[in-house]
Motif scaffolding. Sequence first.
Motif, mmCIF file in Angstrom:
data_model
loop_
_atom_site.group_PDB
_atom_site.id
_atom_site.type_symbol
_atom_site.label_atom_id
_atom_site.label_comp_id
_atom_site.label_asym_id
_atom_site.label_seq_id
_atom_site.Cartn_x
_atom_site.Cartn_y
_atom_site.Cartn_z
ATOM 1 N N THR A 29 0.832 -1.206 0.000
ATOM 2 C CA THR A 29 0.000 0.000 0.000
ATOM 3 C C THR A 29 0.867 1.257 0.000
ATOM 4 O OG1 THR A 29 -1.857 -1.101 1.113
ATOM 5 C CG2 THR A 29 -1.727 1.294 1.316
ATOM 6 N N LYS A 30 1.895 1.259 0.844
ATOM 7 C CA LYS A 30 2.778 2.421 0.908
ATOM 8 C C LYS A 30 3.462 2.672 -0.434
ATOM 9 C CE LYS A 30 3.917 2.064 5.857
ATOM 10 N NZ LYS A 30 5.006 1.772 6.833
ATOM 11 N N ARG A 31 3.946 1.600 -1.039
ATOM 12 C CA ARG A 31 4.667 1.756 -2.304
ATOM 13 C C ARG A 31 3.745 2.260 -3.408
ATOM 14 N NH1 ARG A 31 8.713 3.706 -4.790
ATOM 15 N NH2 ARG A 31 9.347 2.584 -6.687
ATOM 16 N N VAL A 32 2.551 1.678 -3.498
ATOM 17 C CA VAL A 32 1.614 2.117 -4.528
ATOM 18 C C VAL A 32 1.225 3.575 -4.293
ATOM 19 C CG1 VAL A 32 -0.696 1.784 -5.482
ATOM 20 C CG2 VAL A 32 0.741 -0.196 -4.996
ATOM 21 N N ALA A 33 0.963 3.939 -3.044
ATOM 22 C CA ALA A 33 0.590 5.320 -2.730
ATOM 23 C C ALA A 33 1.688 6.292 -3.173
ATOM 24 C CB ALA A 33 0.310 5.469 -1.238
ATOM 25 N N GLU A 34 2.948 5.931 -2.940
ATOM 26 C CA GLU A 34 4.061 6.785 -3.367
ATOM 27 C C GLU A 34 4.069 6.961 -4.885
ATOM 28 O OE1 GLU A 34 7.460 4.753 -1.921
ATOM 29 O OE2 GLU A 34 7.165 5.336 0.197
ATOM 30 N N LEU A 35 3.869 5.877 -5.608
ATOM 31 C CA LEU A 35 3.886 5.945 -7.070
ATOM 32 C C LEU A 35 2.705 6.749 -7.601
ATOM 33 C CD1 LEU A 35 4.950 2.272 -7.838
ATOM 34 C CD2 LEU A 35 6.354 4.322 -8.081
ATOM 35 N N LEU A 36 1.549 6.619 -6.971
ATOM 36 C CA LEU A 36 0.378 7.403 -7.380
ATOM 37 C C LEU A 36 0.628 8.895 -7.154
ATOM 38 C CD1 LEU A 36 -2.493 5.168 -5.930
ATOM 39 C CD2 LEU A 36 -1.903 5.457 -8.345
ATOM 40 N N GLU A 37 1.172 9.233 -5.999
ATOM 41 C CA GLU A 37 1.458 10.644 -5.696
ATOM 42 C C GLU A 37 2.484 11.209 -6.667
ATOM 43 O OE1 GLU A 37 2.646 10.598 -1.646
ATOM 44 O OE2 GLU A 37 0.587 10.483 -0.860
ATOM 45 N N GLU A 38 3.527 10.432 -6.962
ATOM 46 C CA GLU A 38 4.550 10.887 -7.909
ATOM 47 C C GLU A 38 3.956 11.174 -9.281
ATOM 48 O OE1 GLU A 38 7.554 7.920 -8.066
ATOM 49 O OE2 GLU A 38 8.235 8.232 -5.992
ATOM 50 N N ALA A 39 2.887 10.438 -9.630
ATOM 51 C CA ALA A 39 2.261 10.605 -10.941
ATOM 52 C C ALA A 39 1.201 11.703 -10.944
ATOM 53 C CB ALA A 39 1.636 9.285 -11.388
ATOM 54 N N GLY A 40 1.031 12.381 -9.815
ATOM 55 C CA GLY A 40 0.104 13.507 -9.761
ATOM 56 C C GLY A 40 -1.315 13.157 -9.369
ATOM 57 N N GLY A 54 -6.195 6.108 -6.188
ATOM 58 C CA GLY A 54 -5.625 7.311 -6.791
ATOM 59 C C GLY A 54 -6.553 7.872 -7.846
ATOM 60 N N GLU A 55 -6.699 9.194 -7.886
ATOM 61 C CA GLU A 55 -7.571 9.852 -8.853
ATOM 62 C C GLU A 55 -6.788 10.848 -9.688
ATOM 63 O OE1 GLU A 55 -11.878 9.847 -6.495
ATOM 64 O OE2 GLU A 55 -10.743 11.719 -6.737
ATOM 65 N N ILE A 56 -7.153 10.895 -10.965
ATOM 66 C CA ILE A 56 -6.561 11.865 -11.872
ATOM 67 C C ILE A 56 -7.580 12.165 -12.961
ATOM 68 C CG2 ILE A 56 -5.503 10.202 -13.477
ATOM 69 C CD1 ILE A 56 -2.972 11.994 -13.420
ATOM 70 N N GLY A 57 -7.487 13.349 -13.535
ATOM 71 C CA GLY A 57 -8.421 13.708 -14.592
ATOM 72 C C GLY A 57 -9.473 14.689 -14.139
ATOM 73 N N ASN A 58 -10.557 14.780 -14.885
ATOM 74 C CA ASN A 58 -11.600 15.778 -14.676
ATOM 75 C C ASN A 58 -12.817 15.130 -14.024
ATOM 76 O OD1 ASN A 58 -13.541 17.786 -14.826
ATOM 77 N ND2 ASN A 58 -13.005 18.400 -16.916
ATOM 78 N N ALA A 93 1.426 -8.551 -11.289
ATOM 79 C CA ALA A 93 1.306 -8.049 -12.666
ATOM 80 C C ALA A 93 0.118 -7.103 -12.804
ATOM 81 C CB ALA A 93 1.169 -9.214 -13.634
ATOM 82 N N HIS A 94 -0.987 -7.403 -12.131
ATOM 83 C CA HIS A 94 -2.170 -6.544 -12.231
ATOM 84 C C HIS A 94 -1.859 -5.140 -11.714
ATOM 85 C CE1 HIS A 94 -4.637 -10.525 -11.776
ATOM 86 N NE2 HIS A 94 -3.954 -10.455 -12.905
ATOM 87 N N MET A 95 -1.198 -5.058 -10.542
ATOM 88 C CA MET A 95 -0.824 -3.749 -10.013
ATOM 89 C C MET A 95 0.094 -3.011 -10.979
ATOM 90 S SD MET A 95 -0.204 -4.340 -5.917
ATOM 91 C CE MET A 95 0.797 -5.824 -6.053
ATOM 92 N N THR A 96 1.044 -3.747 -11.545
ATOM 93 C CA THR A 96 1.996 -3.132 -12.466
ATOM 94 C C THR A 96 1.297 -2.591 -13.708
ATOM 95 O OG1 THR A 96 3.725 -4.640 -11.692
ATOM 96 C CG2 THR A 96 4.084 -3.547 -13.803
ATOM 97 N N MET A 97 0.363 -3.358 -14.261
ATOM 98 C CA MET A 97 -0.330 -2.914 -15.473
ATOM 99 C C MET A 97 -1.204 -1.695 -15.204
ATOM 100 S SD MET A 97 -1.336 -6.377 -17.579
ATOM 101 C CE MET A 97 -2.004 -7.311 -16.200
ATOM 102 N N VAL A 98 -1.855 -1.645 -14.057
ATOM 103 C CA VAL A 98 -2.683 -0.473 -13.751
ATOM 104 C C VAL A 98 -1.810 0.759 -13.564
ATOM 105 C CG1 VAL A 98 -4.294 0.516 -12.078
ATOM 106 C CG2 VAL A 98 -4.599 -1.838 -12.864
ATOM 107 N N LEU A 99 -0.665 0.601 -12.907
ATOM 108 C CA LEU A 99 0.256 1.733 -12.785
ATOM 109 C C LEU A 99 0.803 2.124 -14.158
ATOM 110 C CD1 LEU A 99 2.156 0.661 -9.554
ATOM 111 C CD2 LEU A 99 0.807 2.754 -9.827
ATOM 112 N N GLY A 100 1.094 1.142 -14.989
ATOM 113 C CA GLY A 100 1.560 1.446 -16.338
ATOM 114 C C GLY A 100 0.519 2.204 -17.145
ATOM 115 N N THR A 101 -0.746 1.889 -16.910
ATOM 116 C CA THR A 101 -1.830 2.633 -17.563
ATOM 117 C C THR A 101 -1.845 4.078 -17.104
ATOM 118 O OG1 THR A 101 -3.145 0.598 -17.714
ATOM 119 C CG2 THR A 101 -4.330 2.696 -17.916
ATOM 120 N N LEU A 102 -1.649 4.294 -15.813
ATOM 121 C CA LEU A 102 -1.570 5.667 -15.290
ATOM 122 C C LEU A 102 -0.419 6.419 -15.940
ATOM 123 C CD1 LEU A 102 -1.961 8.030 -13.277
ATOM 124 C CD2 LEU A 102 -0.669 6.678 -11.592
#
Length: 377
Positions: A29-40, A54-58, A93-102
């Motif tokens: 959870t901590k690692r994913v949260a860091e990556l989400l924050e880094e991505a805005g 994590g949320e992004i967009g309009n 892999a699922h977590m990685t692909m969703v982060l890759g989509t972001l």
Amino acid sequence: MNELKERVQETFEHFHEHPELSWEEVETTKRVAELLEEAGCRVRTFDDCTGVVGEIGNFGEGRPVIAVRADMDALYQEVQGEMKANHSCGHDAHMTMVLGTLWTIRQHPEILDKIGIRFIFQPAEEVGAGALKLVEKGVVDDVDYYYGIHLRPFQETPDGKASPAIVHGATGSIAFEIRGDDAHGARPHLTHNAVEIGNYLINAFHTIHLDPNIAHTAKVTRFLAGGRNINIIPGSAQMALDIRAQTNEVMDQLRARILEIIQSARDLYHVEINITEDFGIAAAEVNAEAEEVARQAIVRTLGEENLTDPIITPGGDDFHFYTIKRPQVKATMVGLGCGLAPGLHHPDMSFNREAMMNGIRVLSEILAIHAEGVEER
């Protein structure tokens, strides 16, 4: 693309080498949260459970909210003689692909301007409880479309191909204890033999006959009775069943018959039988509109020759609780062919890691299609 591919492989390696069990995904959870924050992204975690959003967009009024889900937990199993947490179901892999989509979508402001995107990293899928917990947290209350993705075994979906829907069946488990006193082998009249009661139950479970056109099974997967001394008649035993059905309606019928049979054993043998576990995961209820969007995305990115029919499988996934608890959510789960072998949950499961890039392309294209839909209004 090479930079993204390298980052994807590094991210996968991290998750793969740091598996955590259901409800224990603290460092994940901590690692994913860091990556989400880094991505805005705007990031939300929870005080009483693992998982992160994590949320992004309009997210303005009238803008559709599109959610993408990744499960986070690993299994606990024997790997090369050692009991340990192990990512043998592909959640790394699922977590990685969703982060890759972001990371991909961040490069397309025209998409972010049109839709609100919510990336949901869900805990405890393997115990069938994480989705229900996040439903309680309201993470899909305002979601219009919801997409998941799951690696598929090579026997089911060839490497390089993808399906727009996984039609999971309903799954469940019922565990119970037969409670009584032991007796001497010379005095069988002083107790009820829990082995005989268990044998009665097994035979009775085999008499359950439901609609043969809808796949269903009930299998005894645990029967523990007796000890080291053979001259003791065991009065107690532990039993458990794995139950599966392709539809929720047949699962309800199957479960009801099993409970009726257990009650009949109580009445026939005048013995105490206590249910210790009664747990289930709902069957998929795939939305046709979401499935069509996923189909278009697969054709656009992988080519029509790599599109397969929806996958019908007796396996289960708690992803489908989201749509059952919030029927307004339109959802489907993409099945990704990746050469996965020998099979899901095998301790030595492996797959073609290059295929994660296909998953990222499909998920990213799904979001692009939804943005195009906004432009057409």
